[in-house]
Structure formats: C-alpha cells, structure tokens
Motif scaffolding. Structure first.
Motif, PDB file in Angstrom:
ATOM      1  N   ARG A 112      35.491  33.925  46.753  1.00  0.00           N
ATOM      2  CA  ARG A 112      36.124  33.523  48.010  1.00  0.00           C
ATOM      3  C   ARG A 112      36.052  34.574  49.101  1.00  0.00           C
ATOM      4  NH1 ARG A 112      42.657  33.627  46.992  1.00  0.00           N
ATOM      5  NH2 ARG A 112      42.794  35.676  45.979  1.00  0.00           N
ATOM      6  N   LYS A 113      35.982  35.864  48.781  1.00  0.00           N
ATOM      7  CA  LYS A 113      35.939  36.920  49.800  1.00  0.00           C
ATOM      8  C   LYS A 113      34.529  37.422  50.076  1.00  0.00           C
ATOM      9  CE  LYS A 113      40.619  38.651  48.986  1.00  0.00           C
ATOM     10  NZ  LYS A 113      41.441  39.842  48.639  1.00  0.00           N
TER      11      LYS A 113
ATOM     12  N   TRP B   2      35.570  30.353  42.051  1.00  0.00           N
ATOM     13  CA  TRP B   2      36.112  30.285  43.415  1.00  0.00           C
ATOM     14  C   TRP B   2      36.909  31.535  43.733  1.00  0.00           C
ATOM     15  CZ3 TRP B   2      41.265  29.985  45.157  1.00  0.00           C
ATOM     16  CH2 TRP B   2      41.398  29.774  46.538  1.00  0.00           C
ATOM     17  N   LEU B   3      37.743  31.965  42.788  1.00  0.00           N
ATOM     18  CA  LEU B   3      38.540  33.169  43.011  1.00  0.00           C
ATOM     19  C   LEU B   3      37.648  34.397  43.179  1.00  0.00           C
ATOM     20  CD1 LEU B   3      41.410  32.603  40.416  1.00  0.00           C
ATOM     21  CD2 LEU B   3      41.592  32.491  42.911  1.00  0.00           C
ATOM     22  N   TYR B   4      36.559  34.446  42.419  1.00  0.00           N
ATOM     23  CA  TYR B   4      35.656  35.596  42.483  1.00  0.00           C
ATOM     24  C   TYR B   4      34.845  35.611  43.780  1.00  0.00           C
ATOM     25  CZ  TYR B   4      31.846  38.791  41.350  1.00  0.00           C
ATOM     26  OH  TYR B   4      30.933  39.814  41.380  1.00  0.00           O
TER      27      TYR B   4
ATOM     28  N   PHE C 143      37.256  39.984  36.057  1.00  0.00           N
ATOM     29  CA  PHE C 143      37.097  38.541  35.911  1.00  0.00           C
ATOM     30  C   PHE C 143      36.484  38.166  34.566  1.00  0.00           C
ATOM     31  CE2 PHE C 143      38.266  38.476  40.251  1.00  0.00           C
ATOM     32  CZ  PHE C 143      38.634  37.176  40.562  1.00  0.00           C
TER      33      PHE C 143
ATOM     34  N   ILE D 180      37.459  27.285  38.888  1.00  0.00           N
ATOM     35  CA  ILE D 180      38.573  28.056  39.450  1.00  0.00           C
ATOM     36  C   ILE D 180      38.253  29.547  39.432  1.00  0.00           C
ATOM     37  CG2 ILE D 180      40.982  28.730  39.091  1.00  0.00           C
ATOM     38  CD1 ILE D 180      41.442  25.902  37.953  1.00  0.00           C
ATOM     39  N   LEU D 181      37.729  30.021  38.315  1.00  0.00           N
ATOM     40  CA  LEU D 181      37.398  31.438  38.187  1.00  0.00           C
ATOM     41  C   LEU D 181      36.325  31.845  39.195  1.00  0.00           C
ATOM     42  CD1 LEU D 181      38.362  33.719  36.233  1.00  0.00           C
ATOM     43  CD2 LEU D 181      36.260  33.331  34.943  1.00  0.00           C
TER      44      LEU D 181
END
Length: 221
Positions: free
Chosen positions: A207-208, A203-205, A89, A200-201
């Motif tokens: 989210r899990k 959230w992607l990082y 990331f 956005i970055l």
C-alpha cells in the motif's frame, strides 16, 4: 491502484468470502459429498511407492515443525540482507496456521476414513479447510510476490524461488488428496481462505510502495 480496480478487487474478494462461507456451511451439514469421494478415487487410481514418496515430499514443508522452521528461516534471511519489512511480513504468513485451526474447530469436519480412501499418512485435527493448502497459498504466494518486488535480488534466484513456489502451490492439493489427508472440498476451501489471506497481506505490504520506494535499509540494496 485506481478506484475502478479497487472496486473490482473488493467485489472479487467479497465473492470469494461468500463462496468460502457457503462451502463451510455445506461441508458442515453434508460432510460426505459424492464429489469428494469421486475426486479422491480418481487421484488415488495411480498408486505406487514412488508416488507415495513424491506426494509426501510435496507436503513436508506444511507439517510441524517444518513449516515454523521454514517461515522463521526465510524471515531471518530477509532480515540479514536488510529486507526488514519483507522479513516481518514473511513472519506474518505463519498466522495462517492459527486461522486454519480456528476454522477447523468451528466446522469440525472429520478426516477421510480408511473405509473410503487409502490413507498414506495419518494426520490429526479436523479436515476442513486444508491447512497445507492455505499455508502454501499465503506463504509461497507472498514469496512469489516478493520475488517480483525486490528487484535487487539476482534474477536467477528470483526466477528459481518463484518457480518452485508456484509449483508447490499447484501440486499441494493433489498431494493432500493422494495421501488421503483431505477431501477435494477441503483443499478448495483452503485455497479460497488462502487467497483471502494472501490478498490482505499483499495489500498491507504494497500500500505504501506506490508513493515511495522503501529505503535501502528496509527493502532495497
């Protein structure tokens, strides 16, 4: 994140997106705004060789090839210490340069001229949005996020990296205007676009992570 918080976040990001689009149209139609010249004159009032060096030093990590080297080196450090997802990331933050270049070409706003402001360091490309501002928000903002998330990193190091990152984010707009590289609306546009990219970055990082903490080989030690 519950649904109410998600709705609020989406609303805020939508407003930021609309704000950036409106600002882009405005600077495209009216490239010479009175507020820009006023802010530049205020910031450039106190000029001396010492400030010139300090302001240039603040901007240095955002120039080429320094920015590429910094992103690659930071990602490599995370990778070597087994933070593989973080390393990936961090590399993705480098895409901010590509995005800013595309938007600059679309808006096609000229840089501040020497007839209006003092140019300490001449730069190429178009002016809007500020690529430095956008890159600092995304790269140093994400680095700050990692310092909160990766608790196995020594606390003193996390605080130091976080403090320096936040300091650079807050000082880069003054640096770019002081150096005569950008107008106020350029750095404001870069900030808005940077916030969108960072959101956005992040959230992607993240989210899990709510369901399962990353395995030792990935992010924790």
């Amino acid at each position: 994140m519950n649904k109410r918080r998600q709705r609020i976040m989406l609303l805020v990001l939508s407003l930021i997106t609309i704000g950036f689009i409106v600002l882009s149209v405005m600077v495209g139609i009216y490239p010479d705004m009175p507020i820009d010249l006023k802010v530049s004159k205020e910031i450039q009032m106190h000029q001396n060789p010492f400030f010139d060096q300090i302001m240039y030093l603040i901007s240095t990590p955002g120039y080429m090839p320094e920015s590429v080297i910094m992103v690659a080196t930071t990602a490599l450090i995370f990778f070597l210490f087994k933070y593989k997802k973080a390393a990936l990331f961090v590399l993705l933050t480098g895409l901010s340069g590509l995005l800013s270049t595309v938007v600059k070409a679309l808006v096609n706003r000229a840089r501040p001229s020497e007839s209006l402001v003092r140019i300490v360091y001449k730069t190429a490309q178009q002016s809007f949005p500020s690529g430095h501002m956008m890159f600092y928000v995304i790269f140093f903002g994400f680095l700050t996020l990692l310092m909160f998330q990766l608790e196995n990193i020594p606390k003193a190091l996390r605080y130091a990296v976080g403090f320096i990152s936040i300091l650079l984010i807050f000082t880069i707009p003054f640096s770019r205007i002081y150096l005569g590289a950008h107008w106020f609306t350029d750095v404001f546009g870069g900030f808005l676009l940077g916030i969108l990219g960072l959101s956005i970055l992040s959230w992607l990082y993240l989210r899990k992570r709510a369901d399962k903490q990353e395995a030792p080989v990935a992010e924790t030690k």
